[in-house]
Design an enzyme around this catalytic site. Structure first.
Site, mmCIF file in Angstrom:
data_model
loop_
_atom_site.group_PDB
_atom_site.id
_atom_site.type_symbol
_atom_site.label_atom_id
_atom_site.label_comp_id
_atom_site.label_asym_id
_atom_site.label_seq_id
_atom_site.Cartn_x
_atom_site.Cartn_y
_atom_site.Cartn_z
ATOM 1 C CG ASP A 69 33.919 37.985 42.307
ATOM 2 O OD1 ASP A 69 32.771 37.536 42.229
ATOM 3 O OD2 ASP A 69 34.291 39.004 41.724
ATOM 4 C CB THR A 102 30.649 36.150 38.627
ATOM 5 O OG1 THR A 102 31.170 35.932 39.926
ATOM 6 C CG2 THR A 102 30.055 37.514 38.561
ATOM 7 C CB THR A 103 31.615 31.058 40.263
ATOM 8 O OG1 THR A 103 32.213 32.091 41.003
ATOM 9 C CG2 THR A 103 32.602 29.959 40.045
ATOM 10 C CG ASP A 400 29.823 39.155 44.789
ATOM 11 O OD1 ASP A 400 30.157 40.114 44.070
ATOM 12 O OD2 ASP A 400 30.165 37.994 44.564
#
Length: 535
Positions: A69, A102-103, A400
């Site tokens: 994550d 988020t990446t 997520d």
């Protein structure tokens, strides 16, 4: 910063302790900042997509985290550089707002910085680049609106939601049972969702984990799981139609507030003291019984004597339950938290259809399940796994998935994943670049190139030939005018993401582009870095 001139007209700077500070200015500062940003993006680039790698981070006190994550990796990385910290904030804000992607948002910012570096070397002014990026991001966001599709789902038709959650989970370590986890996440969100207001309170979903068992044993419990057991081993382990008294007052005799001591010099005095205490406990237990409670949940501990009495009066009790759990139990059972014994009334009791204690494996671990509650708006996802890291990572992955389900309930538009949305935006931005006269059009074109880099990273991580794959998909999109063609990461044999059921939420994608552009603009505008030197 005061500028002073010497007699030859050369400027010199007056700062406090000037010789102890290092200073970068002009292009050097921008290049140093850009390379810091790119370094952070490079770390995350390999963990993008379904075939992305995991990172293992060890904290100073020896805790090991293994995660995929983006936000977690950056949080734990403990970056020292200021620009790297900006990247950490960037992924954190994506995590707070959307919960997923988020990446991707950091990889996107890294690509924009890389393109900006090339433009700066050609002598284009950073502000013009920033303005060009701003225009391009607006075009991309509008284009996403156009290619997005409405997603119809109802309480009975949850398949679309499950498919989207599966896309999120496919890039995580838990992808072998993503189907069951996605269903659990969707059911949990729908259980606490307020469909009319389009609002979901994720605080009502409690995620508990216990080492042991296998990932497939993860279950959704309509109720609350508390990591405690009955206070006395001989109390009943299963209570049906329980009426629960939720107390925040301790089961012990009152302690005088003043400094005092009691002198006991005869046995009689001691007996009276003891009887007094026993009477006090009796009253407490009697109050609970009179109200009709069949289970007491207490935030504090009990005296052994109280415990003994509760057992004799056969009133099961649980002690040392944390404040957050008490609140959740109160919400789920519809009870009120009672601060004093005097205030106990029958209306304040919570109701649950079944309270049972369950033990796991050969260990002495026991947990309390409170199920079939009056108001089942609070649910628990109970995760099992082989080791602690696995459970922590599953919690993050489920977070997520829960966020994705929540975003879809808020706004049910989706775009297709697998890099298809980015490639489509890239084509649209490239086409729009010709409309801008002046230097900005270089920046708009650079933005289009940067959008391609997410699809490139996906292809690279999947072990495909990045440039060939990307150009083939791009050509196919232009030829068929089909914005659903993406990178075939899982070797299914088709590039069409509709057939592969790879979806992402529209607001998540838009947020990614907007946040990345904002951060890059901010980094480009810095032209002077004054920092205290190392020693």
């Amino acid at each position: 910063m005061a500028l002073a001139f010497d007699e030859f007209g050369r400027p010199f700077i007056i700062i406090k302790e000037q010789e102890q500070k290092s200073r970068l200015r002009g292009l050097d500062a921008q290049k140093a900042n850009i390379s810091a940003g790119k370094a952070v993006a490079r770390i995350l680039r390999t963990s993008l997509g379904p075939k992305g790698m995991d990172k293992m981070l060890q904290s100073p006190d020896g805790d090991v985290t293994i995660t995929n994550d983006g936000a977690t990796i950056l949080e734990q990385m403990d970056a020292d550089n200021q620009i790297a910290k900006l990247m950490v904030e960037l992924s954190r804000s994506q995590d707070y707002e959307i919960g997923d992607g988020t990446t991707g948002v950091v990889v996107m910012a890294g690509a924009l910085l890389e393109q900006a570096e090339k433009l700066l070397e050609r002598g284009i002014h950073p502000i013009r680049i920033a303005e060009g990026y701003e225009m391009a991001s607006r075009i991309a966001v509008e284009h996403l609106e156009r290619i997005a599709q409405e997603f119809e789902f109802g309480v009975n038709n949850i398949e679309p939601l499950v498919q989207t959650c599966m896309t999120t989970l496919s890039s995580k370590i838990v992808n072998r049972c993503k189907r069951s986890l996605a269903e659990i996440a969707v059911k949990a969100v729908l259980a606490v969702a307020d469909i009319e207001r389009k609002d979901v309170n994720l605080d009502l979903i409690k995620v508990e984990g216990k080492v042991g068992g296998k990932l497939e044993d993860t279950e959704l419990i309509d109720g609350i799981v508390v990591d405690k057991d009955m206070s006395h081993p001989q109390m009943p382990k299963r209570i049906e139609n329980a009426k629960i008294a939720i107390l925040t007052c301790p089961f012990e005799p009152p302690k005088p507030k003043t400094k005092h001591k009691v002198d006991i010099d005869t046995v009689e005095k001691f007996q009276t003291l003891r009887q007094q205490e026993q009477k006090y406990f009796d009253d407490m237990v009697k109050k609970c019984k009179d109200v009709g409670a069949t289970l007491v949940i207490c935030q504090w501990g009990f005296d052994d004597e109280a415990n003994h009495l509760l057992m004799h009066r056969n009133l099961p009790a649980v002690r040392w339950v944390g404040g957050v759990e008490l609140e959740l139990i109160a919400i789920a059972t519809g009870g009120r938290i009672v601060p004093r014994f005097q205030e106990l009334t029958p209306e304040k009791l919570g109701k649950a259809g079944l309270v049972r204690e369950k033990s796991f494996g050969t260990t002495k671990d026991r947990m309390l399940y409170i199920e079939q509650c009056a108001n089942s708006r609070a649910v628990t996802i109970f995760i099992r796994g082989g080791n602690k890291m696995m459970i922590e990572e599953t919690k993050r992955s489920l977070h997520d998935a829960l966020c994705v389900a929540r975003n879809l309930i808020r706004n049910n538009s989706i775009v297709y994943g697998g890099g298809s949305a980015e490639i489509s935006c890239s084509i649209a931005v490239e086409a729009a670049a010709d409309r801008y006269p002046g230097v900005e059009q270089y920046a708009v074109r650079a933005f289009a190139d940067a959008l391609d880099s997410i699809a490139m990273a996906l292809a690279e991580n999947s072990g495909l030939q990045p440039i060939e794959t990307l150009s083939a998909v791009k050509a196919q999109q232009i030829k068929e005018n089909n914005p659903c063609c993406g990178i075939d990461c899982n070797d299914v044999g088709t590039n069409d993401m509709r057939e592969q059921n790879v979806f992402e939420t529209l607001i998540g994608k838009q947020q990614q582009i907007l946040l990345a552009t904002q951060v890059v603009k901010m980094i480009l505008k810095i032209d002077d870095v004054i920092s205290p030197s190392d020693y």
